[in-house]
Enzyme design. Structure first.
Site, mmCIF file in Angstrom:
data_model
loop_
_atom_site.group_PDB
_atom_site.id
_atom_site.type_symbol
_atom_site.label_atom_id
_atom_site.label_comp_id
_atom_site.label_asym_id
_atom_site.label_seq_id
_atom_site.Cartn_x
_atom_site.Cartn_y
_atom_site.Cartn_z
ATOM 1 N N TYR A 75 0.839 -1.199 0.000
ATOM 2 C CA TYR A 75 0.000 0.000 0.000
ATOM 3 C C TYR A 75 0.874 1.250 0.000
ATOM 4 O O TYR A 75 0.587 2.219 -0.689
ATOM 5 C CB TYR A 75 -0.939 0.015 1.219
ATOM 6 C CG TYR A 75 -1.946 1.142 1.127
ATOM 7 C CD1 TYR A 75 -3.123 0.981 0.408
ATOM 8 C CD2 TYR A 75 -1.700 2.387 1.722
ATOM 9 C CE1 TYR A 75 -4.041 2.005 0.276
ATOM 10 C CE2 TYR A 75 -2.616 3.421 1.594
ATOM 11 C CZ TYR A 75 -3.779 3.228 0.872
ATOM 12 O OH TYR A 75 -4.675 4.252 0.745
ATOM 13 N N PHE A 127 -7.298 20.920 -25.334
ATOM 14 C CA PHE A 127 -7.566 19.488 -25.390
ATOM 15 C C PHE A 127 -8.798 19.248 -24.514
ATOM 16 O O PHE A 127 -8.981 19.916 -23.504
ATOM 17 C CB PHE A 127 -6.377 18.652 -24.914
ATOM 18 C CG PHE A 127 -6.666 17.175 -25.003
ATOM 19 C CD1 PHE A 127 -6.694 16.546 -26.225
ATOM 20 C CD2 PHE A 127 -6.993 16.442 -23.872
ATOM 21 C CE1 PHE A 127 -7.037 15.207 -26.336
ATOM 22 C CE2 PHE A 127 -7.332 15.095 -23.964
ATOM 23 C CZ PHE A 127 -7.341 14.467 -25.206
ATOM 24 N N THR A 128 -9.643 18.289 -24.904
ATOM 25 C CA THR A 128 -10.963 18.120 -24.275
ATOM 26 C C THR A 128 -10.907 18.062 -22.739
ATOM 27 O O THR A 128 -11.512 18.889 -22.069
ATOM 28 C CB THR A 128 -11.612 16.832 -24.806
ATOM 29 O OG1 THR A 128 -10.680 15.754 -24.650
ATOM 30 C CG2 THR A 128 -11.944 16.960 -26.295
ATOM 31 N N ASP A 218 1.568 20.049 -21.048
ATOM 32 C CA ASP A 218 0.903 18.777 -21.212
ATOM 33 C C ASP A 218 1.935 17.945 -21.962
ATOM 34 O O ASP A 218 2.105 18.061 -23.174
ATOM 35 C CB ASP A 218 -0.396 18.920 -22.011
ATOM 36 C CG ASP A 218 -1.135 17.592 -22.110
ATOM 37 O OD1 ASP A 218 -0.462 16.543 -22.136
ATOM 38 O OD2 ASP A 218 -2.377 17.599 -22.175
ATOM 39 N N LYS A 261 0.015 7.156 -23.766
ATOM 40 C CA LYS A 261 0.500 7.423 -25.120
ATOM 41 C C LYS A 261 1.987 7.071 -25.231
ATOM 42 O O LYS A 261 2.331 5.924 -25.423
ATOM 43 C CB LYS A 261 0.226 8.877 -25.508
ATOM 44 C CG LYS A 261 -1.241 9.170 -25.806
ATOM 45 C CD LYS A 261 -2.071 9.441 -24.583
ATOM 46 C CE LYS A 261 -3.474 9.913 -24.934
ATOM 47 N NZ LYS A 261 -4.105 10.644 -23.854
ATOM 48 N N ARG A 385 -12.857 14.721 -34.726
ATOM 49 C CA ARG A 385 -12.210 15.789 -33.968
ATOM 50 C C ARG A 385 -12.571 17.094 -34.657
ATOM 51 O O ARG A 385 -11.832 17.635 -35.462
ATOM 52 C CB ARG A 385 -10.682 15.622 -33.918
ATOM 53 C CG ARG A 385 -10.188 14.513 -33.015
ATOM 54 C CD ARG A 385 -10.082 14.895 -31.545
ATOM 55 N NE ARG A 385 -11.233 14.555 -30.741
ATOM 56 C CZ ARG A 385 -11.166 14.175 -29.471
ATOM 57 N NH1 ARG A 385 -10.012 14.030 -28.874
ATOM 58 N NH2 ARG A 385 -12.246 13.957 -28.774
ATOM 59 N N PHE A 452 -18.936 14.402 -27.216
ATOM 60 C CA PHE A 452 -18.494 13.518 -28.305
ATOM 61 C C PHE A 452 -18.468 12.048 -27.895
ATOM 62 O O PHE A 452 -18.601 11.168 -28.722
ATOM 63 C CB PHE A 452 -17.112 13.946 -28.829
ATOM 64 C CG PHE A 452 -16.047 13.991 -27.774
ATOM 65 C CD1 PHE A 452 -15.884 15.122 -26.988
ATOM 66 C CD2 PHE A 452 -15.219 12.906 -27.560
ATOM 67 C CE1 PHE A 452 -14.922 15.158 -25.995
ATOM 68 C CE2 PHE A 452 -14.248 12.935 -26.571
ATOM 69 C CZ PHE A 452 -14.097 14.070 -25.788
HETATM 70 C C1 LIG Z 1 -4.968 11.638 -23.497
HETATM 71 C C2 LIG Z 1 -4.643 13.024 -23.195
HETATM 72 C C3 LIG Z 1 -4.956 13.606 -21.958
HETATM 73 C C4 LIG Z 1 -5.776 12.900 -20.908
HETATM 74 O O1 LIG Z 1 -5.174 11.755 -20.466
HETATM 75 P P1 LIG Z 1 -5.972 10.428 -20.019
HETATM 76 O O2 LIG Z 1 -4.888 9.485 -19.666
HETATM 77 O O3 LIG Z 1 -6.807 10.001 -21.181
HETATM 78 O O4 LIG Z 1 -6.824 10.808 -18.849
HETATM 79 C C5 LIG Z 1 -4.534 14.896 -21.733
HETATM 80 N N1 LIG Z 1 -3.873 15.594 -22.674
HETATM 81 C C6 LIG Z 1 -3.575 15.074 -23.874
HETATM 82 C C7 LIG Z 1 -2.848 15.889 -24.869
HETATM 83 C C8 LIG Z 1 -3.960 13.780 -24.193
HETATM 84 O O5 LIG Z 1 -3.705 13.284 -25.390
#
Ligand SMILES: *Cc1c(COP(=O)(O)O)cnc(C)c1O
Length: 462
Positions: A75, A127-128, A218, A261, A385, A452
């Site tokens: 933990y 970004f969303t 980011d 990613k 998109r 979306f």
């Molecule tokens: C995927 C993504 C996020 C969010 O990350 P999650 O792991 O899906 O929560 C934030 N910013 C960018 C540019 C992304 O591609």
């Protein structure tokens, strides 16, 4: 720019396979209707080649799977957390790390810590999830990407760059105290996977120092961004990717990172910073929302996979294959005159739906339409998109129609062969040849947040 018509040779061999089948034409037709013409609502079983996203869809290496067996599921104080912390320091140069379950968990902590009601966050395109996490604590994200990014035909090598003149205007109009932080996305997703140059990051740092503004990256696709710097920016031709990454990160105060990613894993994320104060703030909150500060919503084995994946994903040989496989798809489409966003980006090829389907009105959701048509033709799943993703204006409630109305063909890392890429290109090219037979859509269900993901559509008679 190098013209690539040869598929890149994969720097790996295949040890485990997962069978996939092409559903019948009849089933494809039925499936897309059952999904309300929203590719997010398709069953994965009904998909042959899944280019919905590069998020969490990577194939892990034998080294990462071996690491999964070394999970220390304590933990508190799991040794995998310290491996992760070390990997982040070695590859990105950040000293302080807060693990989270995925990227949006890190965004939540970061923006809740930094953003006060009425403040703005200038950023190179939105970004969303990032936009939403700035809005929840009462802030507003404003766009400061260079104009070239909004033009799908402009060949600028660093279309992700911040426009410092636009930033200056925001500083003048709002005053620096109203700016919660400046946010810079690496290899800007919504712009088509377009990189930011080192020169731009350096100049931004200088600018922000003048006004005492914090810079938060980011950093989700920073390894792919680093590859482009090495490929396109003078002076970096022979610089190791890790050195490029460390220099990039040296100009930031901190970052959020979705490991799904560039870290080649299926789940995970983190916040990392050079700033003790941001670190303390985020570390206090992580225990409320994610988990203890040495796991933050991840199992020990997941942290080990992220730690190993971060290192693998920053290797030049891998990145060279990766970027060139995406480019191969783009070049095949370009050669057949299919309208795509140029230059071809890092993680995806983006179709320009306004040029692909010029007979449709914006209210007929051209990108949503095209994504549905591609599925019906070949069982290849892509993603809208454009205006559906962009959502409504927070103040007026009106639909916002962004300059870019795109369909994203996102290539999972190390998952598909070059033959899969050729099959995909073949389907899109045949669709382009009969494009004026494709009818538009009307939206029949619209959820309140991130519409979306769950909105539904019906076909309009042509
Ligand atoms: C995927 C993504 C996020 C969010 O990350 P999650 O792991 O899906 O929560 C934030 N910013 C960018 C540019 C992304 O591609």
């Amino acid at each position: 720019m190098i013209e690539i018509m040869q598929p890149p040779v994969e720097p790996f061999k295949i040890k485990v396979v997962e069978p996939v089948i092409i559903p019948s034409e009849e089933r494809r037709k039925e499936a897309i209707r059952e999904a309300g013409f929203n590719t997010f609502l398709l069953l994965s079983e009904d998909v042959f080649i899944d280019l919905l996203t590069d998020s969490g869809t990577s194939a892990m290496s034998d080294n990462q799977w071996a690491g999964m067996m070394m999970g220390d599921e304590a933990y508190a104080g799991s040794k995998n957390f310290y491996h992760l912390e070390q990997a982040i320091e070695d590859v990105l140069g950040f000293k302080y790390v807060v693990p989270t379950h995925q990227g949006r968990g890190a965004e939540h902590l970061m923006f809740q810590h930094l953003v006060k009601p009425g403040q703005i966050v200038p950023r190179n395109m939105y970004f969303t999830t990032s936009k939403l996490h700035v809005e929840i604590p009462g802030g507003k994200m404003v766009d400061t990407i260079i104009d070239e990014a909004h033009d799908p035909d402009n060949l600028h090598p660093f279309k992700g760059n911040m426009d410092l003149n636009k930033l200056q205007e925001y500083v003048d109009d709002y005053g620096p105290e109203k700016i919660a932080c400046v946010s810079v996305e690496m290899n800007v997703n919504m712009a088509g996977g377009q990189p930011v140059s080192m020169e731009n990051l350096r100049n931004l740092r200088e600018f922000c120092n003048k006004y005492n503004l914090k810079i938060i990256y980011d950093a989700t696709r920073s390894s792919e961004n680093a590859y482009f710097i090495r490929e396109r920016e003078k002076g970096y031709e022979n610089t190791p990717i890790i050195d490029i990454l460390k220099e990039m990160m040296s100009y930031a105060d901190g970052c959020i990172h979705s490991s799904k990613k560039d870290c080649l894993v299926n789940i995970g994320g983190f916040l990392a910073t050079h700033d003790k104060e941001i670190f303390e703030g985020a570390r206090n909150m992580v225990v409320v929302y994610e988990g203890l500060h040495t796991y933050g919503g991840m199992a020990g084995r997941d942290m080990e996979a992220v730690a190993r994946g971060l290192r693998e994903g920053a290797q030049y040989e891998y990145l060279n294959y990766r970027i060139n496989q995406v480019r191969y798809l783009g070049e095949l489409l370009k050669e057949a005159n299919v309208p795509i966003v140029k230059p071809i980006g890092g993680h995806a090829v983006f179709l320009d739906a306004l040029k692909f389907l010029p007979h449709l009105e914006r209210e007929q959701w051209p990108a949503q339409t095209l994504a549905g048509a591609i599925y019906e033709d070949s069982a290849v799943r892509s993603m809208e998109r454009g205006a559906v993703s962009k959502g409504r204006d927070k103040e007026t409630g009106e639909n916002v129609f962004p300059a870019l109305e795109l369909v994203r063909l996102t290539i999972p890392r190390r998952v598909y062969t070059n033959t899969h890429i050729e099959y995909t290109a073949g389907s899109i090219i045949s669709l382009y040849e009969k494009r004026d037979t494709i009818p538009g859509l009307k939206m029949v269900y619209e959820p309140k947040y991130l519409r979306f993901f769950q909105s539904r559509f019906e076909q309009i008679e042509l």
